[in-house]
Design a protein around this motif. Structure first.
Motif, PDB file in Angstrom:
ATOM      1  N   GLU A 189       1.015  -1.385   0.235  1.00 55.35           N
ATOM      2  CA  GLU A 189      -0.261  -0.452  -0.144  1.00 55.35           C
ATOM      3  C   GLU A 189       0.712   1.125  -0.478  1.00 55.35           C
ATOM      4  OE1 GLU A 189      -2.388   2.643   3.192  1.00 55.35           O
ATOM      5  OE2 GLU A 189      -1.731   1.029   3.706  1.00 55.35           O
ATOM      6  N   LYS A 190       2.247   1.201   0.271  1.00 54.30           N
ATOM      7  CA  LYS A 190       2.609   2.277   0.857  1.00 54.30           C
ATOM      8  C   LYS A 190       4.032   2.497   0.246  1.00 54.30           C
ATOM      9  CE  LYS A 190       0.492   2.946   5.313  1.00 54.30           C
ATOM     10  NZ  LYS A 190       0.655   2.821   7.493  1.00 54.30           N
ATOM     11  N   HIS A 191       4.169   1.198  -0.658  1.00 52.78           N
ATOM     12  CA  HIS A 191       5.468   1.294  -1.458  1.00 52.78           C
ATOM     13  C   HIS A 191       5.393   2.543  -1.738  1.00 52.78           C
ATOM     14  CE1 HIS A 191       8.502   0.070  -4.616  1.00 52.78           C
ATOM     15  NE2 HIS A 191       8.650  -1.505  -3.773  1.00 52.78           N
ATOM     16  N   PRO A 192       6.504   3.175  -2.269  1.00 52.72           N
ATOM     17  CA  PRO A 192       7.094   4.196  -3.333  1.00 52.72           C
ATOM     18  C   PRO A 192       6.642   4.108  -4.403  1.00 52.72           C
ATOM     19  CG  PRO A 192       9.222   3.790  -1.713  1.00 52.72           C
ATOM     20  CD  PRO A 192       8.037   2.645  -1.888  1.00 52.72           C
ATOM     21  N   ILE A 193       6.540   3.378  -4.704  1.00 58.78           N
ATOM     22  CA  ILE A 193       5.874   3.630  -6.613  1.00 58.78           C
ATOM     23  C   ILE A 193       4.622   3.768  -6.975  1.00 58.78           C
ATOM     24  CG2 ILE A 193       4.832   0.818  -7.040  1.00 58.78           C
ATOM     25  CD1 ILE A 193       6.206   0.742  -9.451  1.00 58.78           C
ATOM     26  N   PHE A 194       3.989   4.208  -5.524  1.00 64.32           N
ATOM     27  CA  PHE A 194       2.304   4.312  -4.746  1.00 64.32           C
ATOM     28  C   PHE A 194       2.640   6.026  -4.684  1.00 64.32           C
ATOM     29  CE2 PHE A 194       2.189  -0.715  -5.587  1.00 64.32           C
ATOM     30  CZ  PHE A 194       1.170  -0.670  -6.762  1.00 64.32           C
ATOM     31  N   PRO A 195       2.964   6.374  -5.295  1.00 63.63           N
ATOM     32  CA  PRO A 195       2.415   7.924  -4.465  1.00 63.63           C
ATOM     33  C   PRO A 195       1.154   8.558  -3.749  1.00 63.63           C
ATOM     34  CG  PRO A 195       2.318   8.718  -6.867  1.00 63.63           C
ATOM     35  CD  PRO A 195       2.666   6.893  -6.914  1.00 63.63           C
ATOM     36  N   GLU A 196       0.499   8.121  -4.042  1.00 61.39           N
ATOM     37  CA  GLU A 196      -1.177   8.067  -3.101  1.00 61.39           C
ATOM     38  C   GLU A 196      -1.785   7.159  -2.620  1.00 61.39           C
ATOM     39  OE1 GLU A 196      -3.854  10.456  -6.135  1.00 61.39           O
ATOM     40  OE2 GLU A 196      -2.765  11.519  -6.838  1.00 61.39           O
ATOM     41  N   ARG A 197      -0.312   6.190  -2.585  1.00 57.53           N
ATOM     42  CA  ARG A 197      -0.904   5.040  -2.245  1.00 57.53           C
ATOM     43  C   ARG A 197      -1.896   3.393  -3.025  1.00 57.53           C
ATOM     44  NH1 ARG A 197      -2.607   5.287   4.088  1.00 57.53           N
ATOM     45  NH2 ARG A 197      -4.097   6.892   3.119  1.00 57.53           N
ATOM     46  N   THR A 198      -2.000   2.616  -2.655  1.00 56.55           N
ATOM     47  CA  THR A 198      -3.124   1.630  -3.314  1.00 56.55           C
ATOM     48  C   THR A 198      -3.867   0.946  -2.464  1.00 56.55           C
ATOM     49  OG1 THR A 198      -2.789  -0.141  -5.252  1.00 56.55           O
ATOM     50  CG2 THR A 198      -1.233   0.486  -4.301  1.00 56.55           C
ATOM     51  N   ASN A 199      -4.576   0.104  -3.442  1.00 56.24           N
ATOM     52  CA  ASN A 199      -5.243  -1.567  -2.391  1.00 56.24           C
ATOM     53  C   ASN A 199      -5.148  -2.501  -3.140  1.00 56.24           C
ATOM     54  OD1 ASN A 199      -8.092   0.061  -1.422  1.00 56.24           O
ATOM     55  ND2 ASN A 199      -7.702   0.955  -3.072  1.00 56.24           N
ATOM     56  N   VAL A 200      -4.663  -3.148  -2.488  1.00 54.65           N
ATOM     57  CA  VAL A 200      -3.786  -4.591  -2.060  1.00 54.65           C
ATOM     58  C   VAL A 200      -4.909  -5.693  -2.343  1.00 54.65           C
ATOM     59  CG1 VAL A 200      -2.008  -5.683  -2.325  1.00 54.65           C
ATOM     60  CG2 VAL A 200      -2.130  -3.303  -1.183  1.00 54.65           C
ATOM     61  N   GLU A 201      -4.622  -6.361  -3.554  1.00 61.86           N
ATOM     62  CA  GLU A 201      -6.089  -7.168  -3.900  1.00 61.86           C
ATOM     63  C   GLU A 201      -5.159  -8.657  -3.731  1.00 61.86           C
ATOM     64  OE1 GLU A 201      -8.523  -3.923  -3.690  1.00 61.86           O
ATOM     65  OE2 GLU A 201      -6.808  -4.335  -5.069  1.00 61.86           O
ATOM     66  N   PHE A 202      -5.538  -9.845  -2.929  1.00 60.13           N
ATOM     67  CA  PHE A 202      -4.564 -10.637  -3.458  1.00 60.13           C
ATOM     68  C   PHE A 202      -5.941 -12.428  -4.240  1.00 60.13           C
ATOM     69  CE2 PHE A 202      -2.123  -9.316  -0.284  1.00 60.13           C
ATOM     70  CZ  PHE A 202      -0.822  -9.380  -0.779  1.00 60.13           C
ATOM     71  N   ILE A 203      -5.492 -12.490  -4.611  1.00 55.37           N
ATOM     72  CA  ILE A 203      -6.235 -13.524  -5.979  1.00 55.37           C
ATOM     73  C   ILE A 203      -6.558 -14.928  -6.206  1.00 55.37           C
ATOM     74  CG2 ILE A 203      -8.544 -13.648  -7.876  1.00 55.37           C
ATOM     75  CD1 ILE A 203      -8.336 -11.052  -6.151  1.00 55.37           C
ATOM     76  N   GLU A 204      -7.749 -15.653  -5.749  1.00 59.76           N
ATOM     77  CA  GLU A 204      -7.223 -17.340  -6.364  1.00 59.76           C
ATOM     78  C   GLU A 204      -7.778 -17.271  -7.552  1.00 59.76           C
ATOM     79  OE1 GLU A 204      -7.312 -21.574  -4.479  1.00 59.76           O
ATOM     80  OE2 GLU A 204      -7.563 -19.958  -3.095  1.00 59.76           O
ATOM     81  N   VAL A 205      -7.267 -18.089  -8.199  1.00 58.16           N
ATOM     82  CA  VAL A 205      -8.618 -18.561  -9.123  1.00 58.16           C
ATOM     83  C   VAL A 205      -8.548 -19.623  -8.985  1.00 58.16           C
ATOM     84  CG1 VAL A 205      -8.940 -18.757 -11.529  1.00 58.16           C
ATOM     85  CG2 VAL A 205      -7.558 -16.930 -11.247  1.00 58.16           C
ATOM     86  N   VAL A 206     -10.364 -19.549  -8.686  1.00 58.42           N
ATOM     87  CA  VAL A 206     -11.370 -21.132  -8.480  1.00 58.42           C
ATOM     88  C   VAL A 206     -11.195 -21.692  -9.912  1.00 58.42           C
ATOM     89  CG1 VAL A 206     -13.198 -22.367  -8.006  1.00 58.42           C
ATOM     90  CG2 VAL A 206     -12.064 -20.144  -6.221  1.00 58.42           C
ATOM     91  N   ASN A 207     -12.100 -21.187 -10.720  1.00 56.84           N
ATOM     92  CA  ASN A 207     -12.013 -21.483 -12.410  1.00 56.84           C
ATOM     93  C   ASN A 207     -12.626 -19.884 -12.773  1.00 56.84           C
ATOM     94  OD1 ASN A 207     -15.497 -20.898 -11.895  1.00 56.84           O
ATOM     95  ND2 ASN A 207     -15.113 -23.104 -10.737  1.00 56.84           N
ATOM     96  N   ASP A 208     -13.128 -20.319 -14.434  1.00 53.25           N
ATOM     97  CA  ASP A 208     -13.517 -19.422 -15.078  1.00 53.25           C
ATOM     98  C   ASP A 208     -14.517 -18.204 -14.188  1.00 53.25           C
ATOM     99  OD1 ASP A 208     -15.493 -20.843 -15.674  1.00 53.25           O
ATOM    100  OD2 ASP A 208     -14.273 -21.157 -18.035  1.00 53.25           O
TER     101      ASP A 208
END
Length: 286
Positions: A189-208
């Motif tokens: 969220e606070k990484h320097p690459i995101f000057p306004e910060r970011t939401n962070v999502e982790f995704i597992e693909v179950v199927n399509d």
């Protein structure tokens, strides 16, 4: 001391405190410290943030969102559904279709209604953007930033960046319960690459047509659900070849399920519930 009338609502466990500015008036300077005070679980009410429901000339109603740290968000899918239910069920907008204006634009709302209550809410969340200027991010613009290597805390991850009302950094994982949500969420969220910060999502693909989802929200930390994040996750899954355009995708969030579709015209549609928790009065000492 100010007496602040509020309603607490949740969308799949993502809970906010709602203030009806159709009927009450408060000083603009109050909202940031009020969001922090009311969201405090020990000394306030406890919530993921504060939402203002207000009148606007450009839509049927307006919505402003303050995270629990006082920062203002551009949009929130779960809050949109709650506002839609609030204004319909409480008689402010007694019709099944209307518009809600947020900081990021105007969203179109359609309700399914039973016994005078909104039971399911569908919202057009707009069209996603991928350019780095839209995120915003540091570095040169890339037309579609897909599965880009990203180094954080000594680990190399691969992310897909989507802007959909809010910035989202999406990471695909093999097993959702092993996602580094607590260890890397805040650092990303606070990484320097995101000057306004970011939401962070982790995704597992179950199927399509199914995704498992966990989120670290900008300004709030881990939450039960994130509507714009679920939309961003489906967009990311489509551009990476895991899901298909114009098909309903069920996103399994910690707080429940949302149905998301990215149609051929480019619009992302979100369908899900919202619920009232309580009405109350907060005694605010300025």
């Amino acid at each position: 001391m100010l007496n602040i009338e509020f309603t607490k609502m949740h969308g799949l466990g993502n809970n906010y405190l709602y203030i009806n500015l159709f009927e009450h008036t408060y000083d603009e300077a109050l909202f940031v410290p009020l969001a922090i005070a009311m969201s405090d679980v020990n000394r306030g009410i406890g919530a993921d943030g504060l939402v203002l429901i207000h009148q606007t000339a450009d839509a049927d109603c307006g919505m402003r969102i303050f995270n629990k740290d006082g920062s203002e968000a551009s949009n929130c899918g779960n809050a949109l559904r709650c506002v839609a239910k609030y204004v319909y069920d409480r008689g402010l907008l007694p019709r099944a279709t209307f518009t809600i204006q947020t900081k990021s634009g105007i969203n179109y709302v359609s309700l399914q209604v039973a016994n005078g209550e909104a039971t399911s809410i569908t919202i057009n969340m707009g069209q996603p953007k991928f350019e780095r200027q839209a995120m915003p991010m540091q570095g040169e613009a890339t037309a579609h930033v897909i599965h880009e290597p990203f180094d954080v805390d000594g680990e190399t991850l691969h992310m897909t960046n989507v802007f959909l009302g809010n910035p989202h950094a999406v990471f695909f994982v093999e097993h959702i319960e092993q996602a580094p949500l607590y260890t890397l969420g805040e650092k990303i969220e606070k990484h320097p690459i995101f000057p306004e910060r970011t939401n962070v999502e982790f995704i597992e693909v179950v199927n399509d047509t199914e995704l498992n989802f966990r989120v670290w929200e900008r300004g709030s930390g881990v939450t039960e659900a994130c509507g714009t994040g679920a939309c961003g996750a489906v967009v990311a899954a489509v551009v990476n070849g895991h899901c298909k355009r114009n098909e309903d995708v069920t996103v399994h969030l910690a707080g429940g399920d949302l149905t998301i579709k990215w149609d051929e015209a480019g619009d992302v549609w979100m369908t899900g519930p919202a619920a009232f928790i309580a009405d109350g009065t907060f005694f605010y000492n300025q």
